[in-house]
Design an enzyme around this catalytic site. Structure first.
Site, PDB file in Angstrom:
ATOM      1  CE1 TYR A  11      -3.095   3.054   0.799  1.00 22.10           C
ATOM      2  CE2 TYR A  11      -2.547   2.812   3.129  1.00 22.10           C
ATOM      3  CZ  TYR A  11      -3.183   3.502   2.109  1.00 22.10           C
ATOM      4  OH  TYR A  11      -3.905   4.626   2.403  1.00 22.10           O
ATOM      5  CB  SER A  34       4.165 -12.419   1.849  1.00 25.56           C
ATOM      6  OG  SER A  34       4.446 -11.239   2.566  1.00 25.56           O
ATOM      7  CE  LYS A  84      -0.194  -3.348   6.023  1.00 27.50           C
ATOM      8  NZ  LYS A  84      -0.601  -2.322   5.119  1.00 27.50           N
ATOM      9  CB  SER A 124       4.920   2.533  13.224  1.00 26.80           C
ATOM     10  OG  SER A 124       3.674   2.676  13.851  1.00 26.80           O
ATOM     11  CE1 TYR A 149       4.431  -2.949  12.154  1.00 29.60           C
ATOM     12  CE2 TYR A 149       3.135  -1.632  13.687  1.00 29.60           C
ATOM     13  CZ  TYR A 149       3.825  -1.751  12.500  1.00 29.60           C
ATOM     14  OH  TYR A 149       3.918  -0.673  11.660  1.00 29.60           O
ATOM     15  CE  LYS A 153       7.485  -1.155  11.003  1.00 30.49           C
ATOM     16  NZ  LYS A 153       8.114  -1.248   9.680  1.00 30.49           N
ATOM     17  CG  ASN A 179      -3.622   6.393  12.436  1.00 31.00           C
ATOM     18  OD1 ASN A 179      -2.819   6.878  13.229  1.00 31.00           O
ATOM     19  ND2 ASN A 179      -4.437   5.412  12.768  1.00 31.00           N
ATOM     20  NE  ARG A 292      -8.153  -1.633  17.839  1.00 28.62           N
ATOM     21  CZ  ARG A 292      -7.894  -1.198  16.597  1.00 28.62           C
ATOM     22  NH1 ARG A 292      -8.302  -1.903  15.545  1.00 28.62           N
ATOM     23  NH2 ARG A 292      -7.256  -0.073  16.404  1.00 28.62           N
ATOM     24  CG  ASP A 295      -7.518   0.992  20.112  1.00 27.52           C
ATOM     25  OD1 ASP A 295      -6.492   0.622  19.498  1.00 27.52           O
ATOM     26  OD2 ASP A 295      -8.670   0.910  19.637  1.00 27.52           O
TER      27      ASP A 295
HETATM   28  N1  UFG Z   1     -11.529   1.717  15.164  1.00 26.50           N
HETATM   29  C1  UFG Z   1     -12.857   1.408  15.345  1.00 26.50           C
HETATM   30  N2  UFG Z   1     -13.381   0.360  14.642  1.00 26.50           N
HETATM   31  C2  UFG Z   1     -12.652  -0.383  13.774  1.00 26.50           C
HETATM   32  C3  UFG Z   1     -11.286  -0.057  13.588  1.00 26.50           C
HETATM   33  C4  UFG Z   1     -10.749   0.996  14.304  1.00 26.50           C
HETATM   34  O1  UFG Z   1     -13.544   2.051  16.120  1.00 26.50           O
HETATM   35  O2  UFG Z   1     -13.185  -1.325  13.169  1.00 26.50           O
HETATM   36  C5  UFG Z   1     -10.951   2.866  15.874  1.00 26.50           C
HETATM   37  C6  UFG Z   1      -9.822   2.511  16.809  1.00 26.50           C
HETATM   38  O3  UFG Z   1     -10.300   2.124  18.065  1.00 26.50           O
HETATM   39  C7  UFG Z   1      -9.010   3.805  16.814  1.00 26.50           C
HETATM   40  C8  UFG Z   1      -9.210   4.361  15.409  1.00 26.50           C
HETATM   41  O4  UFG Z   1     -10.388   3.741  14.917  1.00 26.50           O
HETATM   42  O5  UFG Z   1      -9.576   4.713  17.736  1.00 26.50           O
HETATM   43  C9  UFG Z   1      -8.063   4.062  14.469  1.00 26.50           C
HETATM   44  O6  UFG Z   1      -7.789   2.670  14.487  1.00 26.50           O
HETATM   45  P1  UFG Z   1      -6.858   1.988  13.390  1.00 26.50           P
HETATM   46  O7  UFG Z   1      -6.864   0.508  13.667  1.00 26.50           O
HETATM   47  O8  UFG Z   1      -7.241   2.429  12.037  1.00 26.50           O
HETATM   48  O9  UFG Z   1      -5.430   2.616  13.668  1.00 26.50           O
HETATM   49  P2  UFG Z   1      -4.532   2.613  15.005  1.00 26.50           P
HETATM   50  O10 UFG Z   1      -4.342   4.040  15.393  1.00 26.50           O
HETATM   51  O11 UFG Z   1      -5.045   1.697  16.023  1.00 26.50           O
HETATM   52  O12 UFG Z   1      -3.160   1.972  14.472  1.00 26.50           O
HETATM   53  C10 UFG Z   1      -2.516   2.451  13.320  1.00 26.50           C
HETATM   54  C11 UFG Z   1      -1.826   1.277  12.628  1.00 26.50           C
HETATM   55  C12 UFG Z   1      -0.675   0.766  13.445  1.00 26.50           C
HETATM   56  C13 UFG Z   1       0.229   1.891  13.784  1.00 26.50           C
HETATM   57  C14 UFG Z   1      -0.497   3.021  14.432  1.00 26.50           C
HETATM   58  C15 UFG Z   1       0.442   4.191  14.583  1.00 26.50           C
HETATM   59  O13 UFG Z   1      -2.740   0.220  12.416  1.00 26.50           O
HETATM   60  O14 UFG Z   1       0.042  -0.185  12.694  1.00 26.50           O
HETATM   61  O15 UFG Z   1      -1.610   3.445  13.642  1.00 26.50           O
HETATM   62  O16 UFG Z   1      -0.094   5.174  15.372  1.00 26.50           O
HETATM   63  F1  UFG Z   1       1.196   1.438  14.587  1.00 26.50           F
END
Ligand code: UFG
Length: 349
Positions: A11, A34, A84, A124, A149, A153, A179, A292, A295
């Site tokens: 991506y 992969s 990742k 990250s 993960y 890093k 993000n 989750r 978070d």
């Molecule tokens: N969220 C939901 N529902 C979902 C998915 C996410 O409510 O189905 C919320 C999460 O709780 C969070 C926000 O949306 O509040 C963003 O979640 P993401 O999973 O999109 O992203 P994250 O911030 O958790 O993590 C991302 C990457 C990681 C990286 C991190 C760096 O997935 O690999 O940003 O800050 F390390």
């Protein structure tokens, strides 16, 4: 002279390849595909009208890496390849530690052998210690990843720092992504997660297009404006351009530096839902689910170091992030899949 892009089929990688080619760089791509598709690389060629070599190789195979350096005139590396998924890393730490760390050691070992000492590494924001009270996060914020993960890093960042200490000829740029979302405006390349997406925006895209029934919002009792989690979403094209700026810096200096790539603005999950509804013209059903694990409430960048030292700023706003994500999703309802099921056949195009 070429830039070797590891993980160039992914991506982030496809978008980085487009920006490098648009800035006049020659590139060589290595990817084991992969978690990506050769079709993404084919589309990079379509977007840019340029061609380049692709090696379908695992970075764990040192001999093959040596061949690549022998066959090409490489003078720098953008190292994006790696697993990742936070969730998967907690279940399969061996897979993550073995792949992410050993492949980075291999690439640096071979670089040193060929006296190539300029590298931009994809890190990250997950390397920062969790905090809800000290936002925005600048590069000198305490480190402390909370999942395997993130720890890979962080370990790689320490390794690169040791490398720089050992030999002042190395020039190393570490990019800490917040993000990444959105897609190239052509709608030809974008995020194509396998299975059910873990991340918010690809999940929103699948709900909007009707492939998933409902979004679960993980918690609405955080200390934020509407109770849902706040993140720094950055358009992937801005992020990709950040790599070009970082490479230019790495090419002109030595030493090691770390840069946040983010916008400096935070948006809540509910704001994202509403923005995606506007972009897609579709209602996005959601339900409130428990928080989750792992978070934090709020996480957004202080991007001023990248602005001051690289001359880079993120320019694209939330509206376009959602529009471009939706454009990609609509044009490719099944991602890259279907058109070119066999990577080897697709490579021959
Ligand atoms: N969220 C939901 N529902 C979902 C998915 C996410 O409510 O189905 C919320 C999460 O709780 C969070 C926000 O949306 O509040 C963003 O979640 P993401 O999973 O999109 O992203 P994250 O911030 O958790 O993590 C991302 C990457 C990681 C990286 C991190 C760096 O997935 O690999 O940003 O800050 F390390």
């Amino acid at each position: 002279m070429a830039v070797l892009v590891t993980g160039g089929g992914g991506y982030i990688g496809t978008h980085v390849c487009v920006e490098l080619l648009n800035h006049g760089y020659d590139i060589v791509v290595v990817d084991n595909f992969s978690n990506s598709s050769v079709e993404g690389i084919n589309r990079v060629k379509t977007i840019t009208g340029k061609t380049f070599k692709i090696y379908q190789t695992d970075l764990l195979h040192k001999r093959k890496l040596i061949d690549i350096f022998e066959q090409n005139s490489i003078n720098s590396v953008i190292h994006l390849a790696g697993y990742k998924s936070v969730g998967e890393s907690t279940e399969k730490p061996i897979k993550y530690y073995a792949n992410n760390i050993i492949s980075t050691i291999n690439i640096c070992e071979i670089m040193k052998k060929f006296d190539v000492k300029k590298i931009v590494f994809s890190s990250s924001a997950t390397v920062y210690a969790p905090s809800n009270n000290h936002q925005p996060i600048s590069e000198n914020f305490p480190l402390g990843a909370t999942n395997p993960y993130g720890r890979t890093k962080l370990i790689i960042e320490h390794f690169l720092s040791d490398l720089s200490q050992s030999d002042s000829d190395w020039s190393i740029g570490i990019l800490r992504y917040f993000n990444p979302v959105g897609a190239h405006s052509s709608g030809l390349i974008g995020e194509d997660p396998k299975g059910v997406p873990n991340n918010l925006v690809p999940y929103l895209a699948r709900v909007a297009i009707g492939k998933l029934p409902v979004l679960s919002i993980f918690g609405n009792d955080y200390p934020t404006m509407d109770g849902t989690g706040v993140r720094d979403y950055i358009h992937v094209v801005d992020l990709a351009q950040g790599h070009v700026y970082a490479l230019q810096k790495v090419e002109s200096t030595t030493g090691i530096d770390r840069y946040n790539l983010g916008t400096g603005k935070g948006y809540s999950v509910l704001e994202m839902v509403h923005s995606y509804e506007k972009a897609s013209g579709r209602k996005i059903p959601y339900e409130i689910a428990p928080r989750r694990k792992g978070d934090v409430a709020i996480c957004y960048a202080d991007p001023s170091k990248a602005r001051n030292e690289l001359g880079w700023v993120a320019k694209i706003g939330l509206k376009e992030m959602c529009q471009d994500s939706w454009n990609w999703q609509q044009n490719n309802p099944n991602g890259y899949e279907g058109d070119h099921p066999s990577p080897l056949n697709a490579l021959k195009r």
